[in-house]
Scaffold this motif. Structure first.
Motif, PDB file in Angstrom:
ATOM      1  N   LYS A  54      46.355  44.332  46.716  1.00 48.24           N
ATOM      2  CA  LYS A  54      47.488  44.666  45.844  1.00 48.24           C
ATOM      3  C   LYS A  54      48.799  44.177  46.465  1.00 48.24           C
ATOM      4  CE  LYS A  54      49.126  48.874  43.556  1.00 48.24           C
ATOM      5  NZ  LYS A  54      48.893  50.318  43.457  1.00 48.24           N
ATOM      6  N   ALA A  55      48.968  44.419  47.746  1.00 50.45           N
ATOM      7  CA  ALA A  55      50.189  44.003  48.440  1.00 50.45           C
ATOM      8  C   ALA A  55      50.318  42.483  48.475  1.00 50.45           C
ATOM      9  CB  ALA A  55      50.204  44.563  49.859  1.00 50.45           C
ATOM     10  N   SER A  56      49.212  41.770  48.716  1.00 49.96           N
ATOM     11  CA  SER A  56      49.310  40.309  48.769  1.00 49.96           C
ATOM     12  C   SER A  56      49.599  39.720  47.393  1.00 49.96           C
ATOM     13  CB  SER A  56      48.042  39.697  49.363  1.00 49.96           C
ATOM     14  OG  SER A  56      46.941  39.896  48.523  1.00 49.96           O
ATOM     15  N   THR A  57      49.073  40.330  46.334  1.00 53.78           N
ATOM     16  CA  THR A  57      49.360  39.864  44.975  1.00 53.78           C
ATOM     17  C   THR A  57      50.829  40.079  44.642  1.00 53.78           C
ATOM     18  OG1 THR A  57      47.099  40.339  44.291  1.00 53.78           O
ATOM     19  CG2 THR A  57      48.738  40.103  42.552  1.00 53.78           C
ATOM     20  N   ILE A  58      51.333  41.245  44.963  1.00 53.98           N
ATOM     21  CA  ILE A  58      52.753  41.535  44.708  1.00 53.98           C
ATOM     22  C   ILE A  58      53.641  40.581  45.500  1.00 53.98           C
ATOM     23  CG2 ILE A  58      54.571  43.262  45.068  1.00 53.98           C
ATOM     24  CD1 ILE A  58      52.416  45.379  44.320  1.00 53.98           C
ATOM     25  N   ALA A  59      53.242  40.297  46.744  1.00 55.57           N
ATOM     26  CA  ALA A  59      54.027  39.370  47.571  1.00 55.57           C
ATOM     27  C   ALA A  59      54.112  37.988  46.928  1.00 55.57           C
ATOM     28  CB  ALA A  59      53.419  39.271  48.970  1.00 55.57           C
ATOM     29  N   GLU A  60      53.051  37.567  46.225  1.00 50.10           N
ATOM     30  CA  GLU A  60      53.066  36.272  45.541  1.00 50.10           C
ATOM     31  C   GLU A  60      54.093  36.251  44.405  1.00 50.10           C
ATOM     32  OE1 GLU A  60      51.405  33.417  46.149  1.00 50.10           O
ATOM     33  OE2 GLU A  60      50.435  34.309  47.904  1.00 50.10           O
ATOM     34  N   PHE A  61      54.292  37.394  43.738  1.00 53.13           N
ATOM     35  CA  PHE A  61      55.188  37.447  42.579  1.00 53.13           C
ATOM     36  C   PHE A  61      56.644  37.765  42.937  1.00 53.13           C
ATOM     37  CE2 PHE A  61      51.154  37.762  40.363  1.00 53.13           C
ATOM     38  CZ  PHE A  61      51.392  36.947  39.269  1.00 53.13           C
ATOM     39  N   LEU A  62      56.923  38.206  44.142  1.00 51.46           N
ATOM     40  CA  LEU A  62      58.301  38.554  44.513  1.00 51.46           C
ATOM     41  C   LEU A  62      59.279  37.379  44.416  1.00 51.46           C
ATOM     42  CD1 LEU A  62      57.804  41.157  47.374  1.00 51.46           C
ATOM     43  CD2 LEU A  62      58.518  41.553  45.005  1.00 51.46           C
ATOM     44  N   PRO A  63      58.917  36.165  44.865  1.00 45.64           N
ATOM     45  CA  PRO A  63      59.863  35.044  44.688  1.00 45.64           C
ATOM     46  C   PRO A  63      60.167  34.777  43.212  1.00 45.64           C
ATOM     47  CG  PRO A  63      58.154  34.447  46.264  1.00 45.64           C
ATOM     48  CD  PRO A  63      57.755  35.757  45.665  1.00 45.64           C
ATOM     49  N   LEU A  64      59.185  34.970  42.356  1.00 45.33           N
ATOM     50  CA  LEU A  64      59.391  34.805  40.927  1.00 45.33           C
ATOM     51  C   LEU A  64      60.393  35.845  40.420  1.00 45.33           C
ATOM     52  CD1 LEU A  64      58.336  33.333  38.329  1.00 45.33           C
ATOM     53  CD2 LEU A  64      56.694  35.197  38.154  1.00 45.33           C
ATOM     54  N   PHE A  65      60.228  37.061  40.843  1.00 45.46           N
ATOM     55  CA  PHE A  65      61.143  38.142  40.467  1.00 45.46           C
ATOM     56  C   PHE A  65      62.558  37.833  40.956  1.00 45.46           C
ATOM     57  CE2 PHE A  65      63.003  42.417  41.082  1.00 45.46           C
ATOM     58  CZ  PHE A  65      62.918  42.870  39.783  1.00 45.46           C
ATOM     59  N   ASP A  66      62.671  37.326  42.175  1.00 45.53           N
ATOM     60  CA  ASP A  66      63.987  36.957  42.715  1.00 45.53           C
ATOM     61  C   ASP A  66      64.655  35.900  41.834  1.00 45.53           C
ATOM     62  OD1 ASP A  66      63.547  38.676  44.846  1.00 45.53           O
ATOM     63  OD2 ASP A  66      62.874  37.079  46.204  1.00 45.53           O
ATOM     64  N   ASN A  67      63.879  34.920  41.387  1.00 43.73           N
ATOM     65  CA  ASN A  67      64.438  33.873  40.534  1.00 43.73           C
ATOM     66  C   ASN A  67      64.877  34.425  39.182  1.00 43.73           C
ATOM     67  OD1 ASN A  67      64.194  31.884  42.471  1.00 43.73           O
ATOM     68  ND2 ASN A  67      62.172  31.243  41.758  1.00 43.73           N
ATOM     69  N   PHE A  68      64.129  35.363  38.634  1.00 48.74           N
ATOM     70  CA  PHE A  68      64.555  36.015  37.387  1.00 48.74           C
ATOM     71  C   PHE A  68      65.874  36.766  37.595  1.00 48.74           C
ATOM     72  CE2 PHE A  68      60.235  35.809  35.368  1.00 48.74           C
ATOM     73  CZ  PHE A  68      60.649  35.206  34.198  1.00 48.74           C
ATOM     74  N   GLN A  69      66.009  37.445  38.715  1.00 49.94           N
ATOM     75  CA  GLN A  69      67.252  38.164  38.997  1.00 49.94           C
ATOM     76  C   GLN A  69      68.428  37.202  39.086  1.00 49.94           C
ATOM     77  OE1 GLN A  69      66.176  40.443  42.544  1.00 49.94           O
ATOM     78  NE2 GLN A  69      66.376  42.326  41.343  1.00 49.94           N
ATOM     79  N   ARG A  70      68.238  36.069  39.752  1.00 54.33           N
ATOM     80  CA  ARG A  70      69.304  35.073  39.853  1.00 54.33           C
ATOM     81  C   ARG A  70      69.684  34.552  38.470  1.00 54.33           C
ATOM     82  NH1 ARG A  70      65.840  32.985  43.787  1.00 54.33           N
ATOM     83  NH2 ARG A  70      66.346  33.826  45.809  1.00 54.33           N
ATOM     84  N   ALA A  71      68.674  34.294  37.640  1.00 49.22           N
ATOM     85  CA  ALA A  71      68.939  33.773  36.291  1.00 49.22           C
ATOM     86  C   ALA A  71      69.691  34.805  35.454  1.00 49.22           C
ATOM     87  CB  ALA A  71      67.628  33.391  35.607  1.00 49.22           C
TER      88      ALA A  71
END
Length: 172
Positions: A69-86
């Motif tokens: 679960k933690a490794s899957t979430i870690a994969e999606f965190l950069p995506l979430f960061d990019n959404f926040q920037r956008a």
């Protein structure tokens, strides 16, 4: 008494004790009690080993689930960061914003691919009720029967395991 005589007497006593022990016969009842005690001891040890194995297996299962679960979430965190920037970019023109969204979309696809997720359900595929969810159908004599006409939402799978069926329109 001389030393030799004492040694000889001690040796004779030891031999007498050994002979007495050998002459004692263990009754069948005592043998059965001894076997029963030995069997009880083995059973208790086996039960303790099994209990330890069960606890260790449960702990390993919980750890593995948490780690995956933690490794899957870690994969999606950069995506979430990019959404926040956008979302925080107020003075961006539409073309730049669209380009950023395309980059995020591509990044999302790469993450799914890295996790082993495959999309399926294309227009023109043969309809399979095991992997497709037909929400509409159309009668068309010119088309082959049981062919996907339109895909409303693609399906996703990991290996042979279906995560979500494709939502489609089918020709009947």
């Amino acid at each position: 008494m001389s030393k030799e005589k004492k040694a000889k007497e001690n040796e004779e006593e030891i031999q007498t004790e050994q002979a007495a022990e050998e002459s004692k016969e263990v009754s069948p009842e005592e043998k059965l009690k001894a076997e029963l005690e030995e069997t009880k001891d083995k059973l208790l040890r086996l039960m303790a080993e099994y209990d330890n194995f069960r606890k260790r297996s449960q702990k390993e299962k919980e750890t593995a689930f948490g780690d995956s679960k933690a490794s899957t979430i870690a994969e999606f965190l950069p995506l979430f960061d990019n959404f926040q920037r956008a979302m925080s970019a107020d003075d961006t023109d539409l073309e730049t914003y669209k380009k950023g969204m395309e980059m995020i979309f591509n990044q999302y696809g790469e993450i799914l691919k890295k996790l082993g997720v495959e999309a399926f359900g294309e227009k023109g595929d043969s309809f399979d009720p095991n992997i497709h969810n037909a929400v509409m159908h159309e009668e068309d004599d010119e088309q082959e029967e049981n062919i996907v006409l339109d895909v409303f939402s693609p399906g996703y799978k990991i290996g042979e395991r279906i995560i979500r069926p494709a939502i489609v329109k089918v020709v009947n």
